[in-house]
Scaffold this motif. Structure first.
Motif, PDB file in Angstrom:
ATOM      1  N   MET A 117      19.863   5.447  20.244  1.00  9.28           N
ATOM      2  CA  MET A 117      19.119   4.223  20.484  1.00  9.28           C
ATOM      3  C   MET A 117      17.624   4.565  20.517  1.00  9.28           C
ATOM      4  SD  MET A 117      19.760   1.002  20.877  1.00  9.28           S
ATOM      5  CE  MET A 117      21.512   1.067  21.197  1.00  9.28           C
ATOM      6  N   LEU A 118      17.020   4.596  19.333  1.00  7.73           N
ATOM      7  CA  LEU A 118      15.607   4.930  19.213  1.00  7.73           C
ATOM      8  C   LEU A 118      14.718   3.694  19.353  1.00  7.73           C
ATOM      9  CD1 LEU A 118      16.164   7.371  16.285  1.00  7.73           C
ATOM     10  CD2 LEU A 118      15.207   8.020  18.499  1.00  7.73           C
ATOM     11  N   ARG A 122      15.819  -3.413  17.338  1.00  8.10           N
ATOM     12  CA  ARG A 122      16.638  -3.405  16.109  1.00  8.10           C
ATOM     13  C   ARG A 122      18.116  -3.503  16.445  1.00  8.10           C
ATOM     14  NH1 ARG A 122      14.096  -0.060  11.263  1.00  8.10           N
ATOM     15  NH2 ARG A 122      11.951  -0.671  11.579  1.00  8.10           N
ATOM     16  N   ALA A 123      18.531  -2.825  17.479  1.00  7.43           N
ATOM     17  CA  ALA A 123      19.945  -2.844  17.875  1.00  7.43           C
ATOM     18  C   ALA A 123      20.351  -4.215  18.407  1.00  7.43           C
ATOM     19  CB  ALA A 123      20.204  -1.776  18.929  1.00  7.43           C
ATOM     20  N   MET A 124      19.477  -4.862  19.133  1.00  5.48           N
ATOM     21  CA  MET A 124      19.792  -6.166  19.737  1.00  5.48           C
ATOM     22  C   MET A 124      20.225  -7.190  18.699  1.00  5.48           C
ATOM     23  SD  MET A 124      16.579  -6.539  22.250  1.00  5.48           S
ATOM     24  CE  MET A 124      16.994  -7.204  23.828  1.00  5.48           C
ATOM     25  N   HIS A 125      19.678  -7.085  17.502  1.00  4.20           N
ATOM     26  CA  HIS A 125      19.938  -8.083  16.471  1.00  4.20           C
ATOM     27  C   HIS A 125      21.066  -7.696  15.519  1.00  4.20           C
ATOM     28  CE1 HIS A 125      16.529 -10.274  17.943  1.00  4.20           C
ATOM     29  NE2 HIS A 125      15.777  -9.212  17.815  1.00  4.20           N
ATOM     30  N   SER A 126      21.734  -6.597  15.802  1.00  4.25           N
ATOM     31  CA  SER A 126      22.835  -6.175  14.937  1.00  4.25           C
ATOM     32  C   SER A 126      24.046  -7.085  15.146  1.00  4.25           C
ATOM     33  CB  SER A 126      23.219  -4.726  15.234  1.00  4.25           C
ATOM     34  OG  SER A 126      23.814  -4.644  16.515  1.00  4.25           O
ATOM     35  N   LYS A 127      24.898  -7.157  14.138  1.00  7.29           N
ATOM     36  CA  LYS A 127      26.121  -7.969  14.247  1.00  7.29           C
ATOM     37  C   LYS A 127      27.002  -7.464  15.384  1.00  7.29           C
ATOM     38  CE  LYS A 127      26.331  -9.121   9.354  1.00  7.29           C
ATOM     39  NZ  LYS A 127      27.037  -8.896   8.099  1.00  7.29           N
ATOM     40  N   THR A 128      27.086  -6.153  15.515  1.00 13.13           N
ATOM     41  CA  THR A 128      27.937  -5.560  16.553  1.00 13.13           C
ATOM     42  C   THR A 128      27.501  -6.001  17.944  1.00 13.13           C
ATOM     43  OG1 THR A 128      28.379  -3.641  15.165  1.00 13.13           O
ATOM     44  CG2 THR A 128      28.766  -3.379  17.519  1.00 13.13           C
ATOM     45  N   MET A 129      26.204  -5.970  18.212  1.00 18.78           N
ATOM     46  CA  MET A 129      25.721  -6.325  19.552  1.00 18.78           C
ATOM     47  C   MET A 129      25.781  -7.830  19.788  1.00 18.78           C
ATOM     48  SD  MET A 129      25.391  -3.510  20.971  1.00 18.78           S
ATOM     49  CE  MET A 129      24.647  -3.970  22.520  1.00 18.78           C
ATOM     50  N   TYR A 146      19.913   8.316  24.078  1.00 13.25           N
ATOM     51  CA  TYR A 146      18.738   7.482  24.337  1.00 13.25           C
ATOM     52  C   TYR A 146      17.546   8.377  24.629  1.00 13.25           C
ATOM     53  CZ  TYR A 146      19.618   8.417  29.282  1.00 13.25           C
ATOM     54  OH  TYR A 146      19.823   9.046  30.487  1.00 13.25           O
ATOM     55  N   GLN A 147      16.357   7.815  24.405  1.00  7.66           N
ATOM     56  CA  GLN A 147      15.127   8.581  24.592  1.00  7.66           C
ATOM     57  C   GLN A 147      14.193   7.908  25.602  1.00  7.66           C
ATOM     58  OE1 GLN A 147      13.396   9.663  20.864  1.00  7.66           O
ATOM     59  NE2 GLN A 147      11.701  10.736  21.769  1.00  7.66           N
ATOM     60  N   SER A 148      14.556   6.731  26.077  1.00  9.90           N
ATOM     61  CA  SER A 148      13.683   6.038  27.025  1.00  9.90           C
ATOM     62  C   SER A 148      14.525   5.377  28.115  1.00  9.90           C
ATOM     63  CB  SER A 148      12.854   4.966  26.307  1.00  9.90           C
ATOM     64  OG  SER A 148      13.705   3.911  25.867  1.00  9.90           O
ATOM     65  N   ILE A 149      13.903   5.110  29.232  1.00  6.25           N
ATOM     66  CA  ILE A 149      14.572   4.410  30.326  1.00  6.25           C
ATOM     67  C   ILE A 149      14.941   2.996  29.872  1.00  6.25           C
ATOM     68  CG2 ILE A 149      14.314   3.566  32.692  1.00  6.25           C
ATOM     69  CD1 ILE A 149      14.552   6.670  32.330  1.00  6.25           C
ATOM     70  N   TYR A 150      14.092   2.392  29.056  1.00  8.87           N
ATOM     71  CA  TYR A 150      14.355   1.061  28.513  1.00  8.87           C
ATOM     72  C   TYR A 150      15.668   1.056  27.721  1.00  8.87           C
ATOM     73  CZ  TYR A 150      13.619  -3.052  25.498  1.00  8.87           C
ATOM     74  OH  TYR A 150      13.764  -4.231  24.804  1.00  8.87           O
ATOM     75  N   ALA A 151      15.853   2.055  26.857  1.00  9.12           N
ATOM     76  CA  ALA A 151      17.079   2.150  26.062  1.00  9.12           C
ATOM     77  C   ALA A 151      18.281   2.412  26.969  1.00  9.12           C
ATOM     78  CB  ALA A 151      16.948   3.238  25.008  1.00  9.12           C
ATOM     79  N   ARG A 152      18.118   3.288  27.949  1.00 14.22           N
ATOM     80  CA  ARG A 152      19.222   3.585  28.890  1.00 14.22           C
ATOM     81  C   ARG A 152      19.642   2.314  29.620  1.00 14.22           C
ATOM     82  NH1 ARG A 152      23.734   5.850  30.796  1.00 14.22           N
ATOM     83  NH2 ARG A 152      23.625   6.358  32.979  1.00 14.22           N
ATOM     84  N   LYS A 153      18.679   1.548  30.076  1.00 19.97           N
ATOM     85  CA  LYS A 153      18.970   0.302  30.788  1.00 19.97           C
ATOM     86  C   LYS A 153      19.722  -0.672  29.866  1.00 19.97           C
ATOM     87  CE  LYS A 153      16.848  -3.367  33.415  1.00 19.97           C
ATOM     88  NZ  LYS A 153      15.754  -4.274  33.462  1.00 19.97           N
ATOM     89  N   TYR A 154      19.260  -0.797  28.648  1.00 20.32           N
ATOM     90  CA  TYR A 154      19.912  -1.684  27.681  1.00 20.32           C
ATOM     91  C   TYR A 154      21.361  -1.256  27.453  1.00 20.32           C
ATOM     92  CZ  TYR A 154      20.975  -4.059  23.304  1.00 20.32           C
ATOM     93  OH  TYR A 154      21.569  -4.821  22.332  1.00 20.32           O
ATOM     94  N   LEU A 155      21.573   0.033  27.287  1.00 21.92           N
ATOM     95  CA  LEU A 155      22.926   0.545  27.061  1.00 21.92           C
ATOM     96  C   LEU A 155      23.837   0.278  28.259  1.00 21.92           C
ATOM     97  CD1 LEU A 155      22.014   3.917  25.316  1.00 21.92           C
ATOM     98  CD2 LEU A 155      23.260   2.002  24.281  1.00 21.92           C
ATOM     99  N   THR A 156      23.372   0.588  29.450  1.00 23.60           N
ATOM    100  CA  THR A 156      24.232   0.396  30.630  1.00 23.60           C
ATOM    101  C   THR A 156      24.475  -1.087  30.908  1.00 23.60           C
ATOM    102  OG1 THR A 156      22.320   0.649  32.105  1.00 23.60           O
ATOM    103  CG2 THR A 156      23.691   2.589  31.732  1.00 23.60           C
ATOM    104  N   GLU A 157      23.481  -1.927  30.675  1.00 22.07           N
ATOM    105  CA  GLU A 157      23.676  -3.365  30.880  1.00 22.07           C
ATOM    106  C   GLU A 157      24.698  -3.940  29.896  1.00 22.07           C
ATOM    107  OE1 GLU A 157      19.762  -5.083  30.598  1.00 22.07           O
ATOM    108  OE2 GLU A 157      19.286  -4.584  32.686  1.00 22.07           O
ATOM    109  N   ASN A 158      24.895  -3.257  28.770  1.00 23.05           N
ATOM    110  CA  ASN A 158      25.859  -3.714  27.779  1.00 23.05           C
ATOM    111  C   ASN A 158      27.174  -2.938  27.830  1.00 23.05           C
ATOM    112  OD1 ASN A 158      24.806  -5.931  25.879  1.00 23.05           O
ATOM    113  ND2 ASN A 158      23.035  -4.620  26.265  1.00 23.05           N
TER     114      ASN A 158
END
Length: 168
Positions: A117-118, A122-129, A146-158
């Motif tokens: 998750m760079l 971009r990931a938010m708008h994918s068909k999968t998500m 993941y490379q950022s706290i923002y990405a980590r948060k997004y991943l765990t929230e999903n």
């Protein structure tokens, strides 16, 4: 000479766009560092112009001299090979730009798959998500880097289960 290190993976294939930006540079850095550790890591550029092909058993890409990323990131000594047969201990890493392809590959191949998750937008708008049935399965069955706290948060929230930090 690279020091050989025992890896749980027989090889690592990193799928990378032929673009010049922070994401592709990070993917080249990852490949470089893995090879320095003695892991058999290579880069495959997924652009159509390189005849990129991916099946449950193999991945291939015919890179030509007009590959911008390979030129710009030459200092990372990208190991680009025309094809690789994947075995049960292969790991294929996709950038978030190819999140949908990573999920399709994970489902069809049953091979170890990771998505780095760079860039969250971009990931938010994918068909999968966007798919309420696929998203939880993707989050459970694909390894997430993941490379950022923002990405980590997004991943765990999903609902991501296996999240691994990778930093410069």
């Amino acid at each position: 000479m690279a020091k050989t290190r025992k890896s749980r993976f027989s090889n690592v294939t990193i799928i990378c766009p032929d673009q010049i930006s922070g994401g592709p540079e990070a993917l080249h850095q990852l490949s470089f560092e893995l090879n320095k550790l003695g892991v058999d890591a290579c880069i495959m550029y997924f652009e159509r112009k390189f005849n990129f092909g991916l099946t449950a058993q193999s991945v291939g890409s015919t890179v030509t001299e007009d590959c911008a990323a390979m030129k710009v990131y030459a200092a990372y000594e990208p190991r680009v090979i025309p094809g690789r047969v994947l075995d049960p201990a292969s790991l294929v890493i996709f950038p978030e730009l190819q999140l949908d392809l990573s999920w399709l590959f994970a489902r069809r191949s049953r091979k170890q798959t990771a998505c780095w998750m760079l860039g969250v937008p971009r990931a938010m708008h994918s068909k999968t998500m966007q798919d309420d049935e696929q998203r939880p399965l993707f989050m459970r069955h694909v390894n997430h880097f993941y490379q950022s706290i923002y990405a980590r948060k997004y991943l765990t929230e999903n609902g991501a289960w296996n999240c691994v930090p990778i930093f410069d």
